[in-house]
Design a protein around this motif. Structure first.
Motif, short mmCIF file in Angstrom:
data_model
loop_
_atom_site.label_atom_id
_atom_site.label_comp_id
_atom_site.label_asym_id
_atom_site.label_seq_id
_atom_site.Cartn_x
_atom_site.Cartn_y
_atom_site.Cartn_z
N GLY A 128 0.84 -1.18 0.00
CA GLY A 128 0.00 0.00 0.00
C GLY A 128 0.87 1.23 0.00
N GLU A 129 0.24 2.36 -0.09
CA GLU A 129 0.99 3.60 -0.16
C GLU A 129 1.88 3.79 1.06
OE1 GLU A 129 -0.37 7.97 -0.88
OE2 GLU A 129 -1.38 6.62 -2.30
N GLU A 130 1.39 3.39 2.23
CA GLU A 130 2.18 3.57 3.45
C GLU A 130 3.41 2.66 3.48
OE1 GLU A 130 -0.70 0.28 4.20
OE2 GLU A 130 -0.88 2.26 3.33
N LEU A 131 3.45 1.63 2.65
CA LEU A 131 4.60 0.73 2.60
C LEU A 131 5.45 0.94 1.35
CD1 LEU A 131 2.93 -2.61 3.77
CD2 LEU A 131 4.33 -1.04 5.12
N ALA A 132 5.11 1.89 0.52
CA ALA A 132 5.84 2.11 -0.73
C ALA A 132 7.20 2.75 -0.46
CB ALA A 132 5.02 3.01 -1.66
N PHE A 133 8.14 2.47 -1.34
CA PHE A 133 9.44 3.11 -1.24
C PHE A 133 9.30 4.57 -1.67
CE2 PHE A 133 10.70 -1.31 -1.50
CZ PHE A 133 11.76 -1.36 -0.59
N PRO A 134 10.10 5.45 -1.09
CA PRO A 134 10.04 6.86 -1.49
C PRO A 134 10.38 7.02 -2.97
CG PRO A 134 11.47 6.56 0.43
CD PRO A 134 11.08 5.21 -0.04
N SER A 135 9.87 8.07 -3.61
CA SER A 135 10.09 8.27 -5.04
C SER A 135 11.57 8.46 -5.38
CB SER A 135 9.28 9.46 -5.55
OG SER A 135 9.69 10.63 -4.86
N ASP A 136 12.37 8.92 -4.41
CA ASP A 136 13.80 9.12 -4.67
C ASP A 136 14.66 7.94 -4.22
OD1 ASP A 136 13.43 9.51 -1.97
OD2 ASP A 136 14.71 11.30 -1.86
N PHE A 137 14.01 6.79 -3.94
CA PHE A 137 14.74 5.59 -3.54
C PHE A 137 15.53 5.08 -4.73
CE2 PHE A 137 15.32 1.06 -2.84
CZ PHE A 137 15.74 1.02 -1.51
N HIS A 138 16.78 4.69 -4.51
CA HIS A 138 17.64 4.19 -5.58
C HIS A 138 17.75 2.68 -5.52
CE1 HIS A 138 19.36 8.10 -6.89
NE2 HIS A 138 18.92 8.45 -5.68
N TRP A 139 17.34 2.02 -6.58
CA TRP A 139 17.45 0.57 -6.69
C TRP A 139 18.78 0.22 -7.34
CZ3 TRP A 139 14.34 -2.78 -4.36
CH2 TRP A 139 13.08 -2.34 -3.97
N GLY A 140 19.33 -0.91 -6.96
CA GLY A 140 20.57 -1.37 -7.57
C GLY A 140 20.93 -2.73 -7.02
N VAL A 141 22.15 -3.14 -7.26
CA VAL A 141 22.67 -4.41 -6.74
C VAL A 141 24.00 -4.15 -6.07
CG1 VAL A 141 21.50 -5.84 -8.47
CG2 VAL A 141 23.81 -5.01 -8.91
N GLY A 142 24.42 -5.08 -5.24
CA GLY A 142 25.69 -4.92 -4.55
C GLY A 142 26.43 -6.23 -4.42
N THR A 143 27.72 -6.12 -4.32
CA THR A 143 28.58 -7.30 -4.14
C THR A 143 29.67 -6.98 -3.14
OG1 THR A 143 30.07 -6.65 -5.93
CG2 THR A 143 28.25 -8.11 -6.52
N ALA A 144 30.35 -8.01 -2.68
CA ALA A 144 31.53 -7.87 -1.83
C ALA A 144 32.71 -8.46 -2.59
CB ALA A 144 31.32 -8.62 -0.51
N ALA A 145 33.83 -7.77 -2.56
CA ALA A 145 35.00 -8.17 -3.36
C ALA A 145 35.37 -9.63 -3.19
CB ALA A 145 36.19 -7.28 -3.01
N TYR A 146 35.51 -10.10 -1.95
CA TYR A 146 35.96 -11.48 -1.74
C TYR A 146 34.97 -12.49 -2.30
CZ TYR A 146 37.80 -15.69 0.34
OH TYR A 146 38.31 -16.95 0.51
N GLN A 147 33.68 -12.16 -2.24
CA GLN A 147 32.66 -13.10 -2.66
C GLN A 147 32.45 -13.14 -4.17
OE1 GLN A 147 29.45 -11.58 -0.32
NE2 GLN A 147 29.99 -12.80 1.45
N ILE A 148 33.01 -12.20 -4.91
CA ILE A 148 32.73 -12.16 -6.35
C ILE A 148 34.00 -12.18 -7.21
CG2 ILE A 148 32.59 -9.63 -6.45
CD1 ILE A 148 30.35 -9.98 -8.54
N GLU A 149 35.08 -11.55 -6.75
CA GLU A 149 36.22 -11.31 -7.64
C GLU A 149 37.00 -12.54 -8.06
OE1 GLU A 149 38.87 -8.27 -6.28
OE2 GLU A 149 37.31 -6.75 -6.38
N GLY A 150 37.34 -13.43 -7.14
CA GLY A 150 38.25 -14.50 -7.50
C GLY A 150 39.62 -13.91 -7.79
#
Length: 193
Positions: A55-77
């Motif tokens: 519902g509107e009360e649970l919606a993310f703010p309009s300026d919320f930034h979506w993306g993905v994230g990683t940690a160096a040790y867990q992805i780089e090799g």
């Protein structure tokens, strides 16, 4: 007394379990002054929700930034490529760090820390992002990912952990990897975070 995996995970907030007594074992409980004997339930009423109403009360703010994230040790090799030094995680998992800058292991096989649950599970190859970063960025673009948060592997940038006043100790190849990654992200309209 004996701890169950569920009890330990519940204490860490990783899983939920109804309050339950646990048996005390002879060793101490790492991270606790005293071994806990009861654990909280999943929610205040002790029940898991059956739905998550949107519902509107649970919606993310309009300026919320979506993306993905990683940690160096867990992805780089690429754990022993281009002058990267040994990290604490390499040492913990028993990766063969013989001859690497910062290594404490003098002869293979390097010891695995006693708390390492799955012996042989290392980040030596991981997702091989160090060698496949261009392909990974192309995949992010194809998925429409707007932002990418990543961490630096400091042993890749400063292999010995010591950076001198004239920047001696800086691994130029490691720094170039991150420079190339950021340039590629920007070229593909992905904001590095």
């Amino acid at each position: 007394m004996k701890f169950t995996c569920l009890a330990i995970l519940a204490a860490a907030g990783i899983v939920s379990a109804k309050a339950q007594p646990v048996e005390k074992r002879e060793s101490t409980c790492i991270g606790f002054d005293e071994c806990p004997t009861e654990f909280p339930g999943p929610f205040t009423d002790g029940k898991y929700p059956s739905s998550y109403p949107a519902g509107e009360e649970l919606a993310f703010p309009s300026d919320f930034h979506w993306g993905v994230g990683t940690a160096a040790y867990q992805i780089e090799g690429g754990y022993n490529q281009d002058g990267r030094g040994a990290s604490i995680w390499d040492t913990y998992t028993g990766a063969n760090t013989v001859g690497m800058p910062g290594s404490t292991c003098k002869e293979a096989p390097c010891p695995v820390h006693g708390n390492q649950g799955l012996k042989g599970a290392t980040g030596n190859v991981a997702n091989d992002h160090y060698n496949k970063w261009e392909e990974d960025v192309a995949t992010m673009k194809a998925l429409g990912i707007p932002e990418y948060r990543f961490s630096f592997s400091w042993p890749r940038i400063v292999p010995t952990g010591v950076l001198g006043k004239d920047r001696e100790g800086l691994n130029k190849k490691g720094l170039q990897f991150y420079h190339n990654l950021v340039d590629e992200l920007i070229a593909n309209d992905i904001t590095p975070v």
